[in-house]
Design a protein around this motif. Structure first.
Motif, mmCIF file in Angstrom:
data_model
loop_
_atom_site.group_PDB
_atom_site.id
_atom_site.type_symbol
_atom_site.label_atom_id
_atom_site.label_comp_id
_atom_site.label_asym_id
_atom_site.label_seq_id
_atom_site.Cartn_x
_atom_site.Cartn_y
_atom_site.Cartn_z
ATOM 1 N N LEU A 197 32.325 37.629 44.435
ATOM 2 C CA LEU A 197 31.208 36.809 43.969
ATOM 3 C C LEU A 197 31.697 35.603 43.191
ATOM 4 C CD1 LEU A 197 28.239 36.210 43.453
ATOM 5 C CD2 LEU A 197 28.327 37.780 41.503
ATOM 6 N N TRP A 198 32.589 35.835 42.221
ATOM 7 C CA TRP A 198 33.070 34.734 41.400
ATOM 8 C C TRP A 198 33.890 33.752 42.223
ATOM 9 C CZ3 TRP A 198 30.109 34.300 37.641
ATOM 10 C CH2 TRP A 198 29.680 35.400 36.891
ATOM 11 N N ARG A 199 34.633 34.267 43.214
ATOM 12 C CA ARG A 199 35.415 33.369 44.067
ATOM 13 C C ARG A 199 34.500 32.451 44.872
ATOM 14 N NH1 ARG A 199 38.350 36.923 46.186
ATOM 15 N NH2 ARG A 199 37.339 37.185 48.209
ATOM 16 N N ALA A 200 33.369 32.993 45.361
ATOM 17 C CA ALA A 200 32.424 32.164 46.112
ATOM 18 C C ALA A 200 31.820 31.086 45.217
ATOM 19 C CB ALA A 200 31.330 33.046 46.709
ATOM 20 N N LEU A 201 31.438 31.452 44.001
ATOM 21 C CA LEU A 201 30.887 30.464 43.064
ATOM 22 C C LEU A 201 31.933 29.432 42.682
ATOM 23 C CD1 LEU A 201 28.816 32.837 40.764
ATOM 24 C CD2 LEU A 201 27.924 31.214 42.457
ATOM 25 N N TRP A 202 33.173 29.902 42.494
ATOM 26 C CA TRP A 202 34.274 29.002 42.145
ATOM 27 C C TRP A 202 34.501 27.982 43.258
ATOM 28 C CZ3 TRP A 202 38.912 28.042 44.564
ATOM 29 C CH2 TRP A 202 39.877 27.346 43.817
ATOM 30 N N ARG A 203 34.514 28.464 44.513
ATOM 31 C CA ARG A 203 34.733 27.554 45.634
ATOM 32 C C ARG A 203 33.644 26.490 45.709
ATOM 33 N NH1 ARG A 203 36.489 32.090 50.155
ATOM 34 N NH2 ARG A 203 38.733 32.109 49.656
ATOM 35 N N PHE A 204 32.403 26.891 45.486
ATOM 36 C CA PHE A 204 31.316 25.908 45.503
ATOM 37 C C PHE A 204 31.516 24.869 44.408
ATOM 38 C CE2 PHE A 204 27.239 24.451 43.800
ATOM 39 C CZ PHE A 204 26.716 23.831 44.926
ATOM 40 N N TYR A 205 31.892 25.345 43.234
ATOM 41 C CA TYR A 205 32.050 24.409 42.116
ATOM 42 C C TYR A 205 33.194 23.428 42.354
ATOM 43 C CZ TYR A 205 33.128 22.509 37.549
ATOM 44 O OH TYR A 205 33.400 21.648 36.518
ATOM 45 N N VAL A 206 34.363 23.932 42.775
ATOM 46 C CA VAL A 206 35.500 23.015 42.927
ATOM 47 C C VAL A 206 35.304 22.064 44.105
ATOM 48 C CG1 VAL A 206 37.139 24.589 41.823
ATOM 49 C CG2 VAL A 206 36.877 24.640 44.300
ATOM 50 N N ARG A 207 34.598 22.508 45.149
ATOM 51 C CA ARG A 207 34.411 21.642 46.308
ATOM 52 C C ARG A 207 33.316 20.602 46.096
ATOM 53 N NH1 ARG A 207 34.666 26.258 51.119
ATOM 54 N NH2 ARG A 207 36.902 26.692 50.955
ATOM 55 N N ALA A 208 32.268 20.986 45.382
ATOM 56 C CA ALA A 208 31.143 20.070 45.196
ATOM 57 C C ALA A 208 31.007 19.599 43.752
ATOM 58 C CB ALA A 208 29.846 20.747 45.649
ATOM 59 N N GLY A 209 31.105 20.533 42.810
ATOM 60 C CA GLY A 209 30.858 20.201 41.412
ATOM 61 C C GLY A 209 31.914 19.315 40.795
ATOM 62 N N LEU A 210 33.194 19.646 41.002
ATOM 63 C CA LEU A 210 34.259 18.862 40.386
ATOM 64 C C LEU A 210 34.227 17.390 40.809
ATOM 65 C CD1 LEU A 210 37.455 21.124 40.283
ATOM 66 C CD2 LEU A 210 36.212 20.156 38.350
ATOM 67 N N PRO A 211 34.179 17.091 42.117
ATOM 68 C CA PRO A 211 34.127 15.666 42.499
ATOM 69 C C PRO A 211 32.868 14.970 41.989
ATOM 70 C CG PRO A 211 34.790 17.029 44.359
ATOM 71 C CD PRO A 211 34.326 17.973 43.291
ATOM 72 N N ALA A 212 31.730 15.681 42.008
ATOM 73 C CA ALA A 212 30.482 15.052 41.572
ATOM 74 C C ALA A 212 30.503 14.756 40.075
ATOM 75 C CB ALA A 212 29.296 15.956 41.909
ATOM 76 N N LEU A 213 30.923 15.734 39.274
ATOM 77 C CA LEU A 213 30.988 15.512 37.830
ATOM 78 C C LEU A 213 32.050 14.471 37.481
ATOM 79 C CD1 LEU A 213 30.631 19.165 36.485
ATOM 80 C CD2 LEU A 213 28.950 17.324 36.346
ATOM 81 N N GLY A 214 33.192 14.538 38.160
ATOM 82 C CA GLY A 214 34.219 13.533 37.919
ATOM 83 C C GLY A 214 33.739 12.137 38.240
#
Length: 252
Positions: free
Chosen positions: A168-185
């Motif tokens: 579960l955490w790996r799936a959430l992590w993947r979503f965050y690093v693929r979409a969240g990190l570039p967007a927030l950056g």
């Protein structure tokens, strides 16, 4: 080393230097935000594993803006040599040191590469490194070089991003690093958007090549044993530490 290997290494180094050249001004604050405030806690956990004495000397490799060096001095009162390949990062670290008399007395900074440390064997009592192994071509050789400059009985500690083990955490992590990190950056700057994209690729690619168990084995083979591994923040980070064993590391 072949010409091809030399070229590959220079391209990797060039990319890393270009990546970080535009980041130092906001690096500490943005790094904390992108890790949901966890990065400072991760650093404190790594520094706590060193357990240095006030009369001891610590080498902080990939010191960046000097946050770990600062934490080491504040916690132990030890002396610290901070080394980084990025002159831009070291400019921020130098400003940090100059603004604090306690740091100015105990911290020195130098440009250098983890793969070729400009120090004698056993020159330091302890060593720390942060977010390093994804940027080197040969993690095993780099770990041997890091261990070389630590005296037998000294401690080596590191902090890295990681991939959570739980599904579960790996799936959430993947979503965050693929979409969240570039967007927030991207809300900060173009450079931070590109950094987010780079992290989204480099973290899983590194662990696909070097699973955590293999990284721990490379530490042992470098002459750092026993090795302790502590996942942080549901596995999004990992702190590792161990003791420099007597004798030389295994040869390549």
């Amino acid at each position: 080393m072949t010409d091809r290997a030399t070229t590959f290494e220079s391209e990797r180094k060039r990319h890393a230097l270009e990546l970080f050249a535009g980041l130092p001004r906001h690096y500490d604050r943005v790094g904390a935000v992108l890790s949901f405030g966890q990065d400072p806690r991760w650093r404190q956990t790594m520094v706590a594993a060193v357990d240095a004495g006030s009369d001891e000397r610590v080498l902080d490799v990939a010191t960046g803006t000097g946050l770990v060096a600062q934490e080491l001095v504040r916690r132990y009162g030890c002396s610290v040599v901070g080394l980084d390949q990025s002159a831009a990062m070291l400019e921020v670290a130098r400003a940090r040191v100059a603004a604090d008399p306690a740091l100015a007395q105990r911290v020195s900074l130098t440009v250098g590469e983890a793969e070729r440390l400009p120090f004698d064997d056993g020159a330091f009592d302890h060593l720390t490194f942060t977010y390093l192994l994804r940027y080197v071509d040969d993690p095993a050789a780099t770990l041997r070089e890091l261990a070389r400059v630590v005296r037998p009985g000294g401690r080596v500690a590191s902090l890295e991003f990681a991939v959570p083990a739980a599904t579960l955490w790996r799936a959430l992590w993947r979503f965050y690093v693929r979409a969240g990190l570039p967007a927030l950056g991207g809300l900060v700057s173009r450079e931070w958007r590109e950094t987010g994209r780079f992290l989204a690729r480099s973290i899983p690619e590194f662990y696909a090549r070097h699973p955590r168990e293999e990284v721990a084995r490379l530490w042992s083979e470098a002459g750092i044993d026993p090795v302790h591994v502590r996942p942080m923040s549901l596995g999004g980070g990992v702190v590792m530490w161990g003791t420099r064993a007597d004798g030389r590391a295994e040869s390549a």
